[in-house]
Motif scaffolding. Structure first.
Motif, PDB file in Angstrom:
ATOM      1  N   GLY A 105       0.726  -1.097  -0.125  1.00 31.29           N
ATOM      2  CA  GLY A 105       0.024  -0.035  -0.020  1.00 31.29           C
ATOM      3  C   GLY A 105       0.767   1.451   0.064  1.00 31.29           C
ATOM      4  O   GLY A 105       0.237   2.378  -0.199  1.00 31.29           O
ATOM      5  N   GLY A 106       2.248   1.256   0.348  1.00 24.10           N
ATOM      6  CA  GLY A 106       3.003   2.329   0.266  1.00 24.10           C
ATOM      7  C   GLY A 106       3.425   2.900  -1.066  1.00 24.10           C
ATOM      8  O   GLY A 106       2.990   2.143  -2.284  1.00 24.10           O
ATOM      9  N   SER A 107       4.421   3.484  -1.186  1.00 24.49           N
ATOM     10  CA  SER A 107       4.897   4.395  -2.348  1.00 24.49           C
ATOM     11  C   SER A 107       6.444   4.367  -2.377  1.00 24.49           C
ATOM     12  O   SER A 107       6.899   4.449  -1.337  1.00 24.49           O
ATOM     13  CB  SER A 107       4.435   5.655  -2.430  1.00 24.49           C
ATOM     14  OG  SER A 107       3.038   5.672  -2.583  1.00 24.49           O
ATOM     15  N   LEU A 108       6.845   4.454  -3.563  1.00 19.25           N
ATOM     16  CA  LEU A 108       8.578   4.442  -3.744  1.00 19.25           C
ATOM     17  C   LEU A 108       8.505   5.407  -4.920  1.00 19.25           C
ATOM     18  O   LEU A 108       7.559   5.146  -5.782  1.00 19.25           O
ATOM     19  CB  LEU A 108       9.163   3.217  -3.612  1.00 19.25           C
ATOM     20  CG  LEU A 108       9.612   2.611  -2.652  1.00 19.25           C
ATOM     21  CD1 LEU A 108      10.165   1.295  -2.906  1.00 19.25           C
ATOM     22  CD2 LEU A 108      10.693   3.440  -1.529  1.00 19.25           C
ATOM     23  N   ARG A 109       9.875   6.244  -4.820  1.00 15.29           N
ATOM     24  CA  ARG A 109       9.968   6.730  -6.348  1.00 15.29           C
ATOM     25  C   ARG A 109      11.283   6.444  -6.724  1.00 15.29           C
ATOM     26  O   ARG A 109      12.253   6.535  -5.990  1.00 15.29           O
ATOM     27  CB  ARG A 109       9.968   8.249  -6.111  1.00 15.29           C
ATOM     28  CG  ARG A 109      10.212   9.151  -7.370  1.00 15.29           C
ATOM     29  CD  ARG A 109      10.172  10.549  -7.233  1.00 15.29           C
ATOM     30  NE  ARG A 109       9.931  11.124  -8.549  1.00 15.29           N
ATOM     31  CZ  ARG A 109      10.798  12.548  -8.783  1.00 15.29           C
ATOM     32  NH1 ARG A 109      11.679  12.919  -7.854  1.00 15.29           N
ATOM     33  NH2 ARG A 109      10.791  13.054  -9.851  1.00 15.29           N
TER      34      ARG A 109
ATOM     35  N   LYS B 145      -0.283  -0.317 -14.473  1.00 14.83           N
ATOM     36  CA  LYS B 145      -1.236   0.603 -14.944  1.00 14.83           C
ATOM     37  C   LYS B 145      -2.106   0.898 -13.923  1.00 14.83           C
ATOM     38  O   LYS B 145      -2.756   0.416 -13.242  1.00 14.83           O
ATOM     39  CB  LYS B 145      -2.057  -0.013 -16.209  1.00 14.83           C
ATOM     40  CG  LYS B 145      -2.566   1.101 -16.995  1.00 14.83           C
ATOM     41  CD  LYS B 145      -3.066   0.749 -18.484  1.00 14.83           C
ATOM     42  CE  LYS B 145      -2.190   0.023 -19.253  1.00 14.83           C
ATOM     43  NZ  LYS B 145      -2.803  -0.682 -20.371  1.00 14.83           N
ATOM     44  N   GLY B 146      -1.948   2.415 -13.894  1.00 14.33           N
ATOM     45  CA  GLY B 146      -3.167   3.091 -12.797  1.00 14.33           C
ATOM     46  C   GLY B 146      -2.175   3.112 -11.334  1.00 14.33           C
ATOM     47  O   GLY B 146      -2.677   3.909 -10.577  1.00 14.33           O
ATOM     48  N   ARG B 147      -1.188   2.361 -11.382  1.00 14.19           N
ATOM     49  CA  ARG B 147      -0.530   2.726 -10.060  1.00 14.19           C
ATOM     50  C   ARG B 147       1.086   3.290 -10.318  1.00 14.19           C
ATOM     51  O   ARG B 147       1.781   4.014  -9.122  1.00 14.19           O
ATOM     52  CB  ARG B 147      -0.116   1.071  -9.560  1.00 14.19           C
ATOM     53  CG  ARG B 147      -1.629   0.500  -9.249  1.00 14.19           C
ATOM     54  CD  ARG B 147      -1.259  -0.803  -8.385  1.00 14.19           C
ATOM     55  NE  ARG B 147      -0.536  -1.651  -9.033  1.00 14.19           N
ATOM     56  CZ  ARG B 147       0.740  -2.322  -8.749  1.00 14.19           C
ATOM     57  NH1 ARG B 147       1.180  -1.892  -7.474  1.00 14.19           N
ATOM     58  NH2 ARG B 147       1.281  -3.283  -9.355  1.00 14.19           N
ATOM     59  N   PHE B 148       1.707   2.708 -11.321  1.00 18.49           N
ATOM     60  CA  PHE B 148       3.075   3.479 -11.470  1.00 18.49           C
ATOM     61  C   PHE B 148       2.900   4.868 -12.620  1.00 18.49           C
ATOM     62  O   PHE B 148       1.977   4.719 -13.540  1.00 18.49           O
ATOM     63  CB  PHE B 148       3.787   2.400 -12.024  1.00 18.49           C
ATOM     64  CG  PHE B 148       3.924   1.405 -10.956  1.00 18.49           C
ATOM     65  CD1 PHE B 148       3.459   1.385  -9.863  1.00 18.49           C
ATOM     66  CD2 PHE B 148       5.162   0.366 -11.401  1.00 18.49           C
ATOM     67  CE1 PHE B 148       3.966   0.088  -9.048  1.00 18.49           C
ATOM     68  CE2 PHE B 148       5.680  -0.636 -10.461  1.00 18.49           C
ATOM     69  CZ  PHE B 148       4.968  -0.785  -9.390  1.00 18.49           C
ATOM     70  N   THR B 149       3.748   5.414 -12.418  1.00 16.68           N
ATOM     71  CA  THR B 149       3.939   6.666 -13.398  1.00 16.68           C
ATOM     72  C   THR B 149       5.481   6.898 -13.802  1.00 16.68           C
ATOM     73  O   THR B 149       6.218   7.223 -12.786  1.00 16.68           O
ATOM     74  CB  THR B 149       3.378   7.891 -12.860  1.00 16.68           C
ATOM     75  OG1 THR B 149       1.874   7.917 -12.433  1.00 16.68           O
ATOM     76  CG2 THR B 149       3.036   8.986 -13.819  1.00 16.68           C
TER      77      THR B 149
END
Length: 122
Positions: free
Chosen positions: A15-19, A65-69
């Motif tokens: 559920g978290g994020s990373l860049r 798709k829809g989660r990564f940019t």
């Protein structure tokens, strides 16, 4: 030639994020299609996302798709992958790559970084 160095990987909860970031050397960065691939243990390297030279078009695997940019900064010779809503199945080594065609196959990319580990815990 282009040399690529990834950074930004790490351990994150589901559920978290990373860049992720990829820094490129050389003066011709803007002439390359840039892509992100990933490889989980025991699996083949697979396509995640790609972006055209000026950043006007992108391509994503259905699984992200829809989660990564994906985005790029040609002035800074960098490409990024913002990953949100991470899942345990996103766990892999992530590689950036430079190529000449907006394609999903690894064979279309000429230069590769060493990879950065992303681990998503459940």
């Amino acid at each position: 030639q282009v040399q690529l160095v990834e950074s930004g990987g790490g351990l994150v909860q589901a559920g978290g994020s990373l860049r992720l970031s990829c820094a490129a050397s050389g003066r011709t960065f803007s002439s390359y299609i840039m892509g992100w691939f990933r490889q989980a243990p025991g699996k083949e390297r697979e396509f995640a996302a790609a972006i055209t030279r000026a950043g006007g078009s992108t391509l994503y695997a259905d699984s992200v798709k829809g989660r990564f940019t994906i985005s790029r900064d040609n002035a800074g010779n960098s490409v990024y992958l913002q990953m949100n809503s991470l899942k345990p199945e996103d766990t892999a080594v992530y590689y950036c790559a430079a190529g000449r065609w907006l394609r999903i196959g690894t064979g279309y990319y000429d230069y590769w970084g060493q990879g950065t580990q992303v681990t998503v815990s459940s």
